[in-house]
Design an enzyme around this catalytic site. Structure first.
Site, PDB file in Angstrom:
ATOM      1  N   GLU A 102     -10.288   7.048   4.637  1.00 53.72           N
ATOM      2  CA  GLU A 102      -9.221   6.499   5.483  1.00 53.72           C
ATOM      3  C   GLU A 102      -9.209   7.143   6.867  1.00 53.72           C
ATOM      4  O   GLU A 102     -10.253   7.400   7.449  1.00 53.72           O
ATOM      5  CB  GLU A 102      -7.878   6.603   4.755  1.00 53.72           C
ATOM      6  CG  GLU A 102      -7.868   5.793   3.460  1.00 53.72           C
ATOM      7  CD  GLU A 102      -6.483   5.586   2.888  1.00 53.72           C
ATOM      8  OE1 GLU A 102      -5.591   5.145   3.625  1.00 53.72           O
ATOM      9  OE2 GLU A 102      -6.303   5.846   1.693  1.00 53.72           O
ATOM     10  N   ASP A 135       0.857  -1.179   0.000  1.00 52.48           N
ATOM     11  CA  ASP A 135       0.000   0.000   0.000  1.00 52.48           C
ATOM     12  C   ASP A 135       0.895   1.232   0.000  1.00 52.48           C
ATOM     13  O   ASP A 135       2.110   1.135   0.089  1.00 52.48           O
ATOM     14  CB  ASP A 135      -0.931  -0.023   1.209  1.00 52.48           C
ATOM     15  CG  ASP A 135      -2.240   0.735   0.964  1.00 52.48           C
ATOM     16  OD1 ASP A 135      -2.269   1.597   0.067  1.00 52.48           O
ATOM     17  OD2 ASP A 135      -3.224   0.466   1.673  1.00 52.48           O
TER      18      ASP A 135
END
Length: 829
Positions: free
Chosen positions: A517, A316
């Site tokens: 997020e 990621d």
């Protein structure tokens, strides 16, 4: 002596071997060997080996580097031959939010042609482009945007999910992109997590079924049209346990047992990998304190060796840089753990490339591990037909822009909206609406496609968008307008609820503003905690004798007892995406009933944040699986609105104690220009910062402001913390300080001054009056910072010191303390 040493060495080796054997036995008792639909092919393996044997080390490492389009050029691709590249959320060709599909295709074609140009790097291996198409092709203007995963989970319809994924794949293929970073298969265990809406359900069985369905929809079925011209490579993510972090902390620590890690958090991988997903994305989170990007046991021993995954593992966003002992520029540990591709946005990809080559040459990374990684990358490319397909601009769907957001695609999304709505309350059968009524439509979500679509919508956070950014899309108001116009009723849109003509009924659309997020992390689930604007609107309309329907837009269940009490009917609409007309389809008397059932239990209190389905002690307001229909006769009685404020749930928030605590980092700034502090001494023209000893080694910081412009030390993190529990409950900022010299210069303590400190509380004067060159504990009431405009719902920087003068002081032991009964030592009045 030699015999004793040899015996000791053998004993140690035997101990290590026994421990490893025990761990593998434990692994095999918990984790299954999967019967993966996509089998290894002799022809594919021969092609991979033929390519691999001809590659240089530099070419192999280039396959393992995935830079971002804002940080590389076409010339960089030609020179290095990256195996893949990505666009992050809110990143577009030419850095243009309104880039056309042709602009996307042009960039895909240019990068592809550069990758197969061997004039500089000697390689003709095609690159592949990865993108976050997480609820449709959500970075592209005009694309069909589906409900976010939490709404799809409420629909509980795997066939619909496969159709949604197929539509997404086609729209992605129009723009020449090969690879989609979806599905997210997190099983959420705490609704405070800012990515809750990316989870389908708290039930791992729904997640398992959906994962297989979306992989089949994106890639095609293994025995049919697998990775054909209308399909894209899929990614199950984030491996592993991202939905189970303590307190719902994004990128935090999961403390589940290994058995629960499989039982709860790995079921999406069982479904998606069995269906044949070709890539897995490693997670930001830790498991028992160890970052997953560096966890060999899970990435290699479990995922690859035991479960049999033969595709590639991609990192990621600079996730490798969070591994202990690593940085964004160097992380041998991640490669050795089983990471095959570094996701390397920013300018640090070049250092990462060179450092990885050097680590292979010095045998820190075995050559065999590099070969294994590249073999996996090439296997995925061969299976995807990238060596055989035409270039992106010449593929069958490329440039067919009429497919993006076309009517058939939008109809699938509209069906998903219809099936995702959950009716929580419908007293006196307030719904369905009659389109012949006089209806008021109010609330800031009523005519706002950006708000109804949430995060990961054009921009990363889903903010900064207007309805004009969604050509072809429908707001909720658009759907109401169509329904009422057909029946001859009356509809008035008044966002603030100030109607011109008293309606028969009011529909108020409101809820969470977009986030993505960690920016969405909360510390409790109370909705409208600070500002009761929507509650007051509901209460005003009820006081006017008007029946009220609430349409609640949110990325998670929230405590809305006051709003439920002030509503005759209440609909959880989640984040429906671009087809807001689906709301009217169900709310009006159209013969379409509510189908949605809660895939997440609904909290009975603001602090009831942990999901505990199956635990008899957990008593939610509405249980998992709850959802009324028009045939339901249940009445939701008046609900308690009193909040049980439990002080024992609040503990001091430690910011600096010996070291600056994760996830915060220290920066120094000069007139707004900042640099990260990663050594014991850092300086610029305005400030010098060094570590010093107060009680133990390097447990304090010394700051010397030079009087040369504004200098600052800033402690911050990329994502904000929700600190309202502290600001609302007698919280103070506490720290130890020693003034060495000030020359009558003012020194200020501030919060949330990421990009420049201009407000704060002066501390040099009080310190001087208390006695210079002595340590003093200072406390400042958090209300001081609130008066200065600090939003405690989103605190990026909990502590900063700045001055424009000449001063020197030491600081230590920074923390935020709740329920502080003693008067603060520094006044802000």
């Amino acid at each position: 002596m030699t015999v004793k040493r040899t015996t000791l060495t053998l004993s140690l080796l035997l101990g290590v071997c026994c421990a490893q054997a025990a761990q593998l036995n434990q692994r095999d008792s918990i984790w299954p060997q999967l019967n993966i639909a996509v089998k290894k092919s002799t022809a594919v393996e021969q092609q991979v080996e033929a390519l691999l044997v001809k590659m240089t080390l530099a070419q192999k490492v280039a396959q393992m580097i995935q830079p971002e389009i804002r940080s590389i050029s076409v010339d960089d691709m030609r020179r290095y031959g990256f195996g893949s590249y990505l666009n992050g959320g809110g990143s577009f060709p030419n850095n243009n939010k309104h880039a056309t599909p042709q602009d996307w295709i042009a960039l895909a074609e240019s990068m592809y042609q550069a990758s197969i140009d061997d004039s500089l790097d000697g390689s003709t291996i095609p690159t592949m482009w990865g993108t976050d198409a997480v609820h449709g092709h959500n970075n592209v203007i005009g694309a069909t945007l589906f409900p976010h995963n939490i709404g799809l989970g409420a629909a509980n319809n795997p066939q619909l999910i496969e159709a949604i994924a197929s539509v997404t794949a086609r729209e992605v293929m129009v723009t020449g992109i090969d690879w989609v970073f979806a599905p997210t298969v997190a099983v959420v265990r705490d609704d405070r997590w800012g990515r809750t809406y990316e989870g389908y359900s708290e039930d791992p069985e729904i997640v398992k079924a959906y994962s297989a369905a979306i992989v089949n929809g994106l890639q095609g079925r293994a025995d049919k049209d697998f990775l054909s011209d209308t399909r894209v490579i899929s990614t199950v993510k984030h491996f592993l346990g991202d939905g189970g972090t303590e307190k719902g902390d994004d990128q935090g620590n999961n403390l589940a047992s290994e058995a629960d890690l499989f039982r709860l958090h790995a079921q999406g991988y069982v479904g998606g990998l069995t269906a044949g997903a070709q890539t897995v994305m490693a997670s930001f989170n830790s498991w028992h304190g160890e970052k997953l990007h560096g966890k060999k046991y899970l990435l290699t021993d479990v995922l690859k060796d035991r479960m049999g995954f033969d595709g590639l593992v991609v990192g990621d966003w600079n996730g490798h840089g969070q591994v202990k002992g690593c940085s964004n520029q160097s992380c041998a540990k991640a490669v050795n753990a089983g990471l095959d591709i570094f996701m390397a946005p920013g300018d640090e990809w070049k250092a990462l490339y060179h450092n990885t080559i050097a680590q292979v040459k010095s045998k820190v990374i075995p050559q065999s591990r590099i070969d294994n990684a590249v073999r996996r990358i090439l296997r995925v490319k061969v299976r995807a037909g990238l060596f055989d397909k035409p270039s992106p601009a010449k593929r069958p769907l490329a440039g067919k822009t009429a497919l993006i957001g076309n009517k058939a695609h939008r109809q699938v999304a509209r069906q998903a909206v219809q099936e995702s709505l959950v009716l929580l309350k419908n007293n006196q059968q307030t719904l369905p609406l009659s389109a012949k009524q006089s209806i008021l439509l109010a609330g800031d979500g009523a005519d706002n496609i950006g708000k109804q679509s949430g995060g990961w919508t054009i921009t990363w956070q889903g903010t900064g968008n207007s309805n004009s950014d969604f050509p072809g899309g429908q707001s909720i108001y658009d759907g109401f307008k169509q329904a009422v116009a057909k029946a001859g009723g009356k509809l008035e849109l008044a966002i603030d609820g100030n109607y011109k003509h008293k309606p028969d009924i009011a529909v108020v659309v409101y809820g969470e503003d977009p986030y993505a997020e960690g920016n969405g992390d909360l510390d409790n689930l109370e909705y409208e905690r600070d500002d009761k604007t929507n509650l007051k609107l509901l209460q005003k309309l009820r006081a006017d004798g008007i029946k009220v329907v609430s349409v609640f837009l949110s990325g998670r269940p929230m405590w809305v007892n006051p709003h439920l009490n002030a509503s005759d009917a209440f609909v959880a609409a989640w984040l429906p995406g671009s087809e807001g007309g689906g709301i009217a389809d169900v709310l009006f008397d159209n013969g379409i009933d509510f189908k949605g059932k809660l895939s997440f239990s609904w909290p009975a209190a603001p602090h009831q944040t942990a999901v505990n389905r199956g635990d008899s002690s957990y008593q939610p307001l509405f249980a998992y699986g709850y959802g009324l229909t028009y045939q339901s006769k249940q009445t939701v009685k008046q609900l308690p609105e009193q909040i049980d404020n439990d002080p024992s749930s609040r503990t001091p928030l430690v910011i600096l104690q010996g070291t600056v605590k994760k996830p915060w980092q220290t920066y120094i700034a000069h007139d707004g220009k900042r640099q990260l502090v990663n050594s014991s001494v850092a300086s610029n023209a305005a400030i010098e910062l060094r570590t010093i000893d107060k009680v133990v080694q390097e447990d304090a910081r010394q700051l010397h402001f030079a009087g040369n412009g504004k200098g600052a030390m800033i402690i911050e993190q990329p994502f904000p913390d929700d600190l309202r529990d502290y600001s609302e409950n007698q919280g103070v900022l506490s720290f130890d300080a020693k003034l060495l010299t000030s020359n009558d210069s003012a020194v200020y303590v501030a919060m949330n001054c990421q990009w420049g400190c201009d407000k704060g509380v002066e501390i040099a004067n009080p310190l001087s009056s208390k006695g210079a060159e002595q340590w003093h504990n200072l406390t400042i009431d958090l209300s001081c910072f609130k008066q200065q405009g600090v939003d405690f719902a989103k605190v990026f920087s909990p502590f900063a010191l700045y001055s424009q003068g000449n001063a020197k002081l030491d600081i230590a032991n920074i923390q935020i303390i709740p329920d502080h009964k003693i008067s603060p030592s520094i006044s802000c009045r």
